[in-house]
Design a protein around this motif. Structure first.
Motif, PDB file in Angstrom:
ATOM      1  N   HIS A 305       0.816  -1.211   0.000  1.00 39.55           N
ATOM      2  CA  HIS A 305       0.000   0.000   0.000  1.00 39.55           C
ATOM      3  C   HIS A 305       0.848   1.259   0.000  1.00 39.55           C
ATOM      4  CE1 HIS A 305      -2.845   3.058   1.593  1.00 39.55           C
ATOM      5  NE2 HIS A 305      -3.704   2.388   0.834  1.00 39.55           N
ATOM      6  N   ARG A 306       1.999   1.181   0.624  1.00 42.17           N
ATOM      7  CA  ARG A 306       2.885   2.360   0.648  1.00 42.17           C
ATOM      8  C   ARG A 306       3.389   2.698  -0.752  1.00 42.17           C
ATOM      9  NH1 ARG A 306       4.490   0.073   5.767  1.00 42.17           N
ATOM     10  NH2 ARG A 306       6.172  -1.144   4.804  1.00 42.17           N
ATOM     11  N   LEU A 307       3.414   1.690  -1.640  1.00 41.07           N
ATOM     12  CA  LEU A 307       3.902   1.922  -3.010  1.00 41.07           C
ATOM     13  C   LEU A 307       2.770   2.204  -3.988  1.00 41.07           C
ATOM     14  CD1 LEU A 307       6.273   1.914  -5.034  1.00 41.07           C
ATOM     15  CD2 LEU A 307       5.870  -0.543  -5.334  1.00 41.07           C
ATOM     16  N   THR A 308       1.689   1.433  -3.935  1.00 43.73           N
ATOM     17  CA  THR A 308       0.640   1.548  -4.951  1.00 43.73           C
ATOM     18  C   THR A 308      -0.699   2.004  -4.392  1.00 43.73           C
ATOM     19  OG1 THR A 308      -0.116  -0.757  -4.716  1.00 43.73           O
ATOM     20  CG2 THR A 308       1.726  -0.358  -6.229  1.00 43.73           C
ATOM     21  N   GLY A 309      -0.764   2.293  -3.094  1.00 42.32           N
ATOM     22  CA  GLY A 309      -2.034   2.642  -2.466  1.00 42.32           C
ATOM     23  C   GLY A 309      -2.661   3.912  -3.000  1.00 42.32           C
ATOM     24  N   GLY A 310      -1.901   4.753  -3.669  1.00 41.77           N
ATOM     25  CA  GLY A 310      -2.459   5.986  -4.216  1.00 41.77           C
ATOM     26  C   GLY A 310      -3.214   5.788  -5.509  1.00 41.77           C
ATOM     27  N   GLY A 311      -3.151   4.584  -6.068  1.00 44.80           N
ATOM     28  CA  GLY A 311      -3.839   4.315  -7.329  1.00 44.80           C
ATOM     29  C   GLY A 311      -5.038   3.398  -7.134  1.00 44.80           C
ATOM     30  N   THR A 312      -5.532   2.883  -8.239  1.00 47.89           N
ATOM     31  CA  THR A 312      -6.714   2.021  -8.198  1.00 47.89           C
ATOM     32  C   THR A 312      -6.378   0.596  -7.813  1.00 47.89           C
ATOM     33  OG1 THR A 312      -7.793   3.352  -9.917  1.00 47.89           O
ATOM     34  CG2 THR A 312      -8.659   1.121  -9.555  1.00 47.89           C
ATOM     35  N   TRP A 313      -5.286   0.069  -8.377  1.00 46.43           N
ATOM     36  CA  TRP A 313      -5.000  -1.355  -8.296  1.00 46.43           C
ATOM     37  C   TRP A 313      -3.910  -1.687  -7.288  1.00 46.43           C
ATOM     38  CZ3 TRP A 313      -8.759  -3.402 -11.013  1.00 46.43           C
ATOM     39  CH2 TRP A 313      -9.248  -2.714 -12.135  1.00 46.43           C
ATOM     40  N   LEU A 314      -4.037  -2.868  -6.677  1.00 53.19           N
ATOM     41  CA  LEU A 314      -2.944  -3.367  -5.853  1.00 53.19           C
ATOM     42  C   LEU A 314      -1.709  -3.554  -6.708  1.00 53.19           C
ATOM     43  CD1 LEU A 314      -5.449  -4.236  -4.042  1.00 53.19           C
ATOM     44  CD2 LEU A 314      -4.049  -6.175  -3.322  1.00 53.19           C
ATOM     45  N   PRO A 316      -0.671  -2.457 -10.208  1.00 54.04           N
ATOM     46  CA  PRO A 316      -0.870  -1.736 -11.474  1.00 54.04           C
ATOM     47  C   PRO A 316       0.129  -2.185 -12.539  1.00 54.04           C
ATOM     48  CG  PRO A 316       0.269  -0.342  -9.893  1.00 54.04           C
ATOM     49  CD  PRO A 316      -0.098  -1.592  -9.159  1.00 54.04           C
ATOM     50  N   ASN A 317      -0.280  -2.033 -13.773  1.00 55.83           N
ATOM     51  CA  ASN A 317       0.596  -2.327 -14.899  1.00 55.83           C
ATOM     52  C   ASN A 317       1.687  -1.266 -14.965  1.00 55.83           C
ATOM     53  OD1 ASN A 317       1.477  -2.249 -17.834  1.00 55.83           O
ATOM     54  ND2 ASN A 317       0.118  -4.022 -17.871  1.00 55.83           N
ATOM     55  N   MET A 318       2.923  -1.695 -15.153  1.00 54.59           N
ATOM     56  CA  MET A 318       4.038  -0.739 -15.158  1.00 54.59           C
ATOM     57  C   MET A 318       3.940   0.240 -16.319  1.00 54.59           C
ATOM     58  SD  MET A 318       7.306  -3.097 -14.087  1.00 54.59           S
ATOM     59  CE  MET A 318       8.412  -1.684 -14.292  1.00 54.59           C
ATOM     60  N   ARG A 319       3.434  -0.215 -17.465  1.00 57.56           N
ATOM     61  CA  ARG A 319       3.361   0.662 -18.634  1.00 57.56           C
ATOM     62  C   ARG A 319       2.109   1.525 -18.621  1.00 57.56           C
ATOM     63  NH1 ARG A 319       5.176  -3.531 -23.491  1.00 57.56           N
ATOM     64  NH2 ARG A 319       7.295  -3.954 -22.688  1.00 57.56           N
ATOM     65  N   ASP A 320       1.052   1.037 -18.025  1.00 58.99           N
ATOM     66  CA  ASP A 320      -0.206   1.776 -17.977  1.00 58.99           C
ATOM     67  C   ASP A 320      -0.842   1.569 -16.607  1.00 58.99           C
ATOM     68  OD1 ASP A 320      -2.607   3.019 -18.295  1.00 58.99           O
ATOM     69  OD2 ASP A 320      -3.350   1.720 -19.906  1.00 58.99           O
ATOM     70  N   PRO A 321      -0.603   2.447 -15.645  1.00 54.55           N
ATOM     71  CA  PRO A 321      -1.129   2.272 -14.284  1.00 54.55           C
ATOM     72  C   PRO A 321      -2.655   2.223 -14.207  1.00 54.55           C
ATOM     73  CG  PRO A 321       0.589   3.964 -14.342  1.00 54.55           C
ATOM     74  CD  PRO A 321       0.244   3.649 -15.753  1.00 54.55           C
ATOM     75  N   GLN A 322      -3.331   2.600 -15.306  1.00 58.68           N
ATOM     76  CA  GLN A 322      -4.788   2.529 -15.293  1.00 58.68           C
ATOM     77  C   GLN A 322      -5.291   1.095 -15.487  1.00 58.68           C
ATOM     78  OE1 GLN A 322      -6.512   5.288 -14.496  1.00 58.68           O
ATOM     79  NE2 GLN A 322      -4.456   6.189 -14.301  1.00 58.68           N
TER      80      GLN A 322
END
Length: 354
Positions: A305-314, A316-322
């Motif tokens: 969560h400290r790394l990806t918690g600001g986005g949608t996915w646990l 995320p895709n490295m090329r497209d975080p969406q």
């Protein structure tokens, strides 16, 4: 008694010249050759229908239809009349059947069946079934009328798939070919199913699980995971560890949004719509899945969560975080660990659970 008409001769037909008006050369039994002013010579047969009304049959033009051919057609018509049938009606029905057969090729009927089944299939399933037909069946029997296809025709098409070693695909194609023919029978387009018993003559396929290590190989796998974690990004490391702890499918893990997880209470609820059985078009299982998060799993998620918690996915895709992480990320990690072909991402947890 009616006057007996002498039969025509080849010489009479050959020497028949056009006149100002059409005229007839009778051959007996209602058969005659009509000669037109333009020089055409057409075979006709005059007869009375079972209801007493007069009618005519057209047998074609001379010399494409010879005298012998015309007489054979006359005799066939007379046999129908003797049996109480109208030759014209029989002819029209045969023509209708021929048109229907030409219109109802296997490919056309298969595509119609496929269209009726779309509401019951997942989109990928529908695409796969049609693709396999287009690749392996339509080139072989697609242009044949469903009424003309014999069991041997279908077997030959499926055997070609078997010869390249694709036994599972061959088995599925056999089942779907049979479903197409059953659909044709129910729609009145065919009278039988030539693929009904096809699977009984196919080569047996070995049934098995996805590649996975056994319980004895688990300690070595964990040692390899520890040794290689330094070469993995944190999301991949966490995903690999969670797969060993929480017993969920790969897609259910890597496509998880943070909104499903409560890090305070340690609860993770996967909505039924994301579950495999919940995605069914027919009778989906509408039960949410409550994942049992162990203490170690919760620790891993808090780190992530400290790394990806600001986005949608646990994950995320490295090329497209969406978008979520691709399953290939886990497969590549297993490959680098030396487990290519021995494991798949989804069965990592199965090995640990044995």
């Amino acid at each position: 008694m009616p006057k007996r008409v002498p039969p025509l001769t080849q010489l009479q037909i050959k020497n028949a010249k056009p006149r100002e008006k059409p005229y007839k050369l009778a051959d007996g039994g209602g058969l005659y050759l009509e000669v037109t002013p333009s020089g055409g010579k057409h075979w006709r047969m005059k007869y009375r229908q079972p209801n007493g009304k007069e009618n005519k049959l057209h047998f074609g033009a001379f010399p494409a239809v010879s005298l012998l051919d015309a007489r054979e057609r006359r005799e066939s018509a007379r046999q129908l009349l003797a049996a109480g049938s109208d030759p014209a009606r029989v002819r029209d029905e045969q023509a209708r059947q021929a048109r229907m057969a030409a219109a109802n090729t296997f490919e056309q009927v298969a595509r119609e069946w496929h269209q009726t089944m779309l509401a019951q299939w997942q989109p990928q399933t529908a695409r796969d079934i049609l693709h396999r037909f287009e690749q392996d069946v339509f080139p072989q029997i697609g242009k044949l009328a469903v009424t003309e296809i014999q069991p041997r025709d279908v077997i030959d098409a499926i055997r070609a798939v078997e010869r390249r070693g694709a036994l599972e695909i061959a088995s599925r194609l056999a089942a779907n070919c049979s479903r197409v023919f059953r659909y044709a029978v129910r729609c009145g387009l065919a009278e039988r199913n030539p693929a009904e018993h096809l699977r009984e003559v196919l080569a047996p396929r070995e049934k098995g699980h996805f590649a996975a290590i056994g319980a004895d190989g688990l300690p070595e796998f964990l040692r390899a995971l520890n040794a290689n974690e330094a070469c993995m990004g944190l999301p991949v490391r966490v995903a690999m560890r969670l797969m060993l702890l929480v017993f969920v499918r790969t897609s259910e893990l890597i496509e998880t949004p943070w909104a499903e997880i409560d890090l305070e209470t340690g609860e993770w609820v996967i909505p039924w719509r994301r579950m495999k059985r919940g995605k069914r078009r027919i009778n989906p299982n509408k039960t949410d899945h409550h994942v049992c998060l162990p203490r170690q799993g919760l620790v891993l998620l808090r780190q992530l969560h400290r790394l990806t918690g600001g986005g949608t996915w646990l994950f995320p895709n490295m090329r497209d975080p969406q978008r979520p992480m691709s399953n290939n990320a886990l497969l590549k990690a297993l490959e680098r660990m030396g487990y290519k072909g021995d494991m798949t991402g989804q069965v990592t947890w199965r090995s640990g659970a044995r």
